[in-house]
Write a protein that holds these residues in place. Structure first.
Motif, PDB file in Angstrom:
ATOM      1  N   HIS A 292       6.221  -6.230  10.324  1.00 40.72           N
ATOM      2  CA  HIS A 292       7.316  -5.908   9.410  1.00 40.72           C
ATOM      3  C   HIS A 292       8.249  -4.949  10.148  1.00 40.72           C
ATOM      4  CE1 HIS A 292       5.286  -7.822   5.984  1.00 40.72           C
ATOM      5  NE2 HIS A 292       4.174  -7.300   6.481  1.00 40.72           N
ATOM      6  N   LEU A 293       9.180  -5.522  10.919  1.00 39.60           N
ATOM      7  CA  LEU A 293      10.109  -4.740  11.718  1.00 39.60           C
ATOM      8  C   LEU A 293      11.337  -4.385  10.892  1.00 39.60           C
ATOM      9  CD1 LEU A 293       9.843  -6.776  15.036  1.00 39.60           C
ATOM     10  CD2 LEU A 293       8.505  -4.781  14.330  1.00 39.60           C
ATOM     11  N   GLY A 294      11.965  -3.267  11.226  1.00 41.47           N
ATOM     12  CA  GLY A 294      13.106  -2.812  10.444  1.00 41.47           C
ATOM     13  C   GLY A 294      12.702  -2.372   9.052  1.00 41.47           C
ATOM     14  N   CYS A 295      11.481  -1.873   8.922  1.00 40.94           N
ATOM     15  CA  CYS A 295      10.947  -1.468   7.619  1.00 40.94           C
ATOM     16  C   CYS A 295      10.384  -0.051   7.692  1.00 40.94           C
ATOM     17  CB  CYS A 295       9.841  -2.422   7.158  1.00 40.94           C
ATOM     18  SG  CYS A 295      10.397  -4.109   6.848  1.00 40.94           S
ATOM     19  N   THR A 296      10.369   0.633   6.546  1.00 39.25           N
ATOM     20  CA  THR A 296       9.850   1.995   6.488  1.00 39.25           C
ATOM     21  C   THR A 296       8.767   2.107   5.429  1.00 39.25           C
ATOM     22  OG1 THR A 296      11.608   2.604   4.939  1.00 39.25           O
ATOM     23  CG2 THR A 296      11.988   3.056   7.286  1.00 39.25           C
ATOM     24  N   ALA A 297       7.827   3.030   5.651  1.00 43.22           N
ATOM     25  CA  ALA A 297       6.762   3.295   4.684  1.00 43.22           C
ATOM     26  C   ALA A 297       7.285   4.257   3.627  1.00 43.22           C
ATOM     27  CB  ALA A 297       5.556   3.892   5.388  1.00 43.22           C
ATOM     28  N   GLU A 298       7.128   3.887   2.360  1.00 47.24           N
ATOM     29  CA  GLU A 298       7.668   4.681   1.261  1.00 47.24           C
ATOM     30  C   GLU A 298       6.595   5.452   0.504  1.00 47.24           C
ATOM     31  OE1 GLU A 298      11.134   4.827   0.482  1.00 47.24           O
ATOM     32  OE2 GLU A 298      11.080   3.988   2.505  1.00 47.24           O
ATOM     33  N   GLY A 299       5.340   5.125   0.726  1.00 40.86           N
ATOM     34  CA  GLY A 299       4.269   5.809   0.014  1.00 40.86           C
ATOM     35  C   GLY A 299       3.175   4.837  -0.376  1.00 40.86           C
ATOM     36  N   LEU A 300       2.056   5.371  -0.861  1.00 39.80           N
ATOM     37  CA  LEU A 300       0.956   4.516  -1.293  1.00 39.80           C
ATOM     38  C   LEU A 300       1.280   3.868  -2.636  1.00 39.80           C
ATOM     39  CD1 LEU A 300      -2.226   6.634  -0.436  1.00 39.80           C
ATOM     40  CD2 LEU A 300      -1.259   4.724   0.845  1.00 39.80           C
ATOM     41  N   ALA A 301       0.770   2.680  -2.816  1.00 36.20           N
ATOM     42  CA  ALA A 301       0.908   2.000  -4.096  1.00 36.20           C
ATOM     43  C   ALA A 301      -0.011   2.663  -5.115  1.00 36.20           C
ATOM     44  CB  ALA A 301       0.558   0.519  -3.937  1.00 36.20           C
ATOM     45  N   GLU A 302       0.221   2.380  -6.358  1.00 36.18           N
ATOM     46  CA  GLU A 302      -0.617   2.941  -7.424  1.00 36.18           C
ATOM     47  C   GLU A 302      -2.069   2.507  -7.213  1.00 36.18           C
ATOM     48  OE1 GLU A 302      -0.767   3.083 -12.342  1.00 36.18           O
ATOM     49  OE2 GLU A 302       0.895   2.110 -11.299  1.00 36.18           O
ATOM     50  N   GLY A 303      -2.960   3.453  -7.254  1.00 38.77           N
ATOM     51  CA  GLY A 303      -4.364   3.159  -6.990  1.00 38.77           C
ATOM     52  C   GLY A 303      -4.742   3.365  -5.537  1.00 38.77           C
ATOM     53  N   GLY A 304      -3.748   3.512  -4.652  1.00 42.72           N
ATOM     54  CA  GLY A 304      -4.019   3.836  -3.253  1.00 42.72           C
ATOM     55  C   GLY A 304      -4.467   2.688  -2.389  1.00 42.72           C
ATOM     56  N   LYS A 305      -4.534   1.472  -2.915  1.00 37.57           N
ATOM     57  CA  LYS A 305      -5.028   0.339  -2.124  1.00 37.57           C
ATOM     58  C   LYS A 305      -3.898  -0.532  -1.580  1.00 37.57           C
ATOM     59  CE  LYS A 305      -9.474   0.769  -1.913  1.00 37.57           C
ATOM     60  NZ  LYS A 305     -10.158   0.861  -0.598  1.00 37.57           N
ATOM     61  N   GLY A 306      -2.801   0.100  -1.301  1.00 40.74           N
ATOM     62  CA  GLY A 306      -1.680  -0.618  -0.721  1.00 40.74           C
ATOM     63  C   GLY A 306      -0.614   0.360  -0.272  1.00 40.74           C
ATOM     64  N   LEU A 307       0.291  -0.122   0.582  1.00 41.34           N
ATOM     65  CA  LEU A 307       1.382   0.706   1.083  1.00 41.34           C
ATOM     66  C   LEU A 307       2.702   0.120   0.619  1.00 41.34           C
ATOM     67  CD1 LEU A 307       2.171   3.099   3.017  1.00 41.34           C
ATOM     68  CD2 LEU A 307       2.534   1.331   4.763  1.00 41.34           C
TER      69      LEU A 307
END
Length: 465
Positions: A235-250
């Protein structure tokens, strides 16, 4: 509080610190070294060495799994599996042997090790909270700072829980089913490759438009191809925004402002490292800084008399071999010798699959510096040894001045090219020209023949292409 005196006090027992302490002691300088964790620093304990051991395990397992399929070598294996605990034990055994060896070398050369955490009082005084619980004050004539670096933490994805730095990613108790790596630099890719080969589903999130953004694009192409071949999702040209609800995803945001969630059992954040300047009262010295790094001259002196700094604390390139070389320079200057840290080139190696090496200048960098240059590459597809290693992807490239053929840089990508780094460095440091390398007899069959052939090709007389 007990007080001790020494001529040289080294704060930090990583590659730079322990080399400086050993060399100073060899030169007759009374030396003490303070380290709160294991000797060897990040490199030996949670960096260079364990990561390469894990990469080796992953490569062997991946090869075994390929042999379970349709191997062109005629090798066949039934139902390969990996016992991760045993593999981690082997990795940790290598680390223990090396860190133990560092301690033995320090003792052999007469450098005294103090186990504990240092707090700077002034440029000649350090308080140590010893591991034994006994506080100690050390007074010195020379203070050498070698505190290293630490992983950069993302505000949106702080470390903790299933969000780990490279340290945590070297110590998983089981192969994660789904691993998301934030950062496609050398640390993220090395570990991403390793865990993919060990069986994890790996996705990589990178803010720029390509992998290995600090290397030139031609070098990164074979690495990109290998990632795709292994089934790593990019996933190029992308930024991490935080964990998903429940913590099992980004949660990830693309440049087009679309947000989506990548499922993840573990998230590795590998977006770089920064000098470790916090936690030991460095600010009390009011040293001149270069950004967030301590500013030093070519003898590793800081702006305060008899206070020295080396390694990652002094900024880029943050490489163990640079720290070691600086440690030797500082030790010899403290002992009264005349020495300067003025390398023509510092090799950088990325242990991806295939490996990448860069030493000196690229053609683009030389041109931007106003140097008329020429370059030529020799592909491993025309190298017999590469064929016998099933590693024909990649090339060796040389960059040289047009007027006198002085070699300015080397780049390589391919199987096992990390071992060519020394030859590349020798050529630059010793002032070799294309004719020198082209005229040296290289052993056959070896990958090193591609070094000679690239020089010959730059001269317009390649033999095997």
């Amino acid at each position: 509080m007990q007080t001790k005196q020494t001529t040289l006090l080294v704060v930090g027992g990583g590659p730079g610190g322990y080399v400086a302490a050993i060399r100073a002691a060899q030169l007759g300088v009374p030396t003490m070294l303070v380290e709160g964790e294991a000797l060897g620093g990040t490199c030996l304990n949670v960096g260079c060495i364990p990561s390469k051991a894990l990469i080796h395990v992953a490569e062997q397992f991946d090869a075994t799994r390929r042999y379970a399929g349709n191997s062109p070598l005629g090798i066949h294996v039934d139902k390969p599996r990996i016992e991760l605990g045993q593999a981690m034990g082997w990795k940790n055994g290598i680390v223990d042997r090396l860190t133990g060896g560092v301690g033995a070398l320090l003792k052999k050369n007469g450098a005294q090790v103090v186990r504990g955490w240092a707090t700077i009082v002034d440029g000649k005084t350090v308080d140590v909270k010893a591991a034994s619980g006994e506080d100690l004050r050390i007074q010195c004539e020379h203070l050498l700072l070698a505190t290293g670096s630490e992983p950069v933490e993302l505000k949106a994805v702080p470390f903790g829980g299933n969000v780990v730095s490279s340290t945590g990613a070297l110590a998983f108790s089981e192969v994660p089913k789904r691993l998301v790596v934030v950062g496609a630099g050398y640390i993220g890719l090395e570990l991403g490759f390793a865990w993919r080969k060990l069986g994890a589903e790996v996705a990589i999130v990178e803010a720029t438009d390509r992998v290995l953004p600090t290397y030139d694009e031609e070098l990164s192409r074979p690495v990109l191809a290998a990632l795709k071949r292994l089934g790593v999702t990019l996933h190029l040209g992308c930024t991490a925004e935080g964990l998903a609800e429940g913590g099992k995803g980004l949660r990830v945001r693309s440049r087009q402002a679309d947000e989506f969630v990548l499922p993840a059992d573990q998230v590795l954040v590998a977006v770089g490292r920064r000098p470790k300047t916090r936690g030991f009262n460095l600010e009390s010295l009011q040293l001149d800084m270069a950004g967030n790094a301590v500013k030093v001259d070519d003898q590793c002196r800081t702006s305060m008399r008899n206070v020295w700094a080396i390694g990652d604390l002094t900024g880029e390139p943050m490489l163990a071999h640079r720290a070691m070389a600086q440690g030797e320079v500082a030790a010899e200057c403290i002992a009264g010798h005349r020495k300067h840290f003025a390398p023509l080139a510092i090799p950088a190696v990325c242990f991806t699959d295939p490996e990448v090496v860069a030493v000196g200048q690229t053609g683009e960098q030389a041109s931007k510096a106003g140097i008329a240059c020429q370059s030529a590459l020799f592909p491993f597809a025309a190298n017999g040894r590469a064929m016998s290693l099933e590693g024909t992807e990649g090339f060796v490239r040389v960059v040289a001045r047009k007027d006198n053929h002085l070699i300015l840089g080397w780049q390589a990508v391919g199987t096992g090219v990390s071992e060519l780094a020394a030859a590349f460095s020798y050529a630059i440091e010793m002032g070799a020209r294309l004719e020198d390398v082209g005229g040296i007899i290289h052993a056959h069959p070896t990958l090193g023949e591609a070094v000679q052939e690239s020089a010959l090709r730059a001269l317009g007389r390649a033999l095997h292409i």
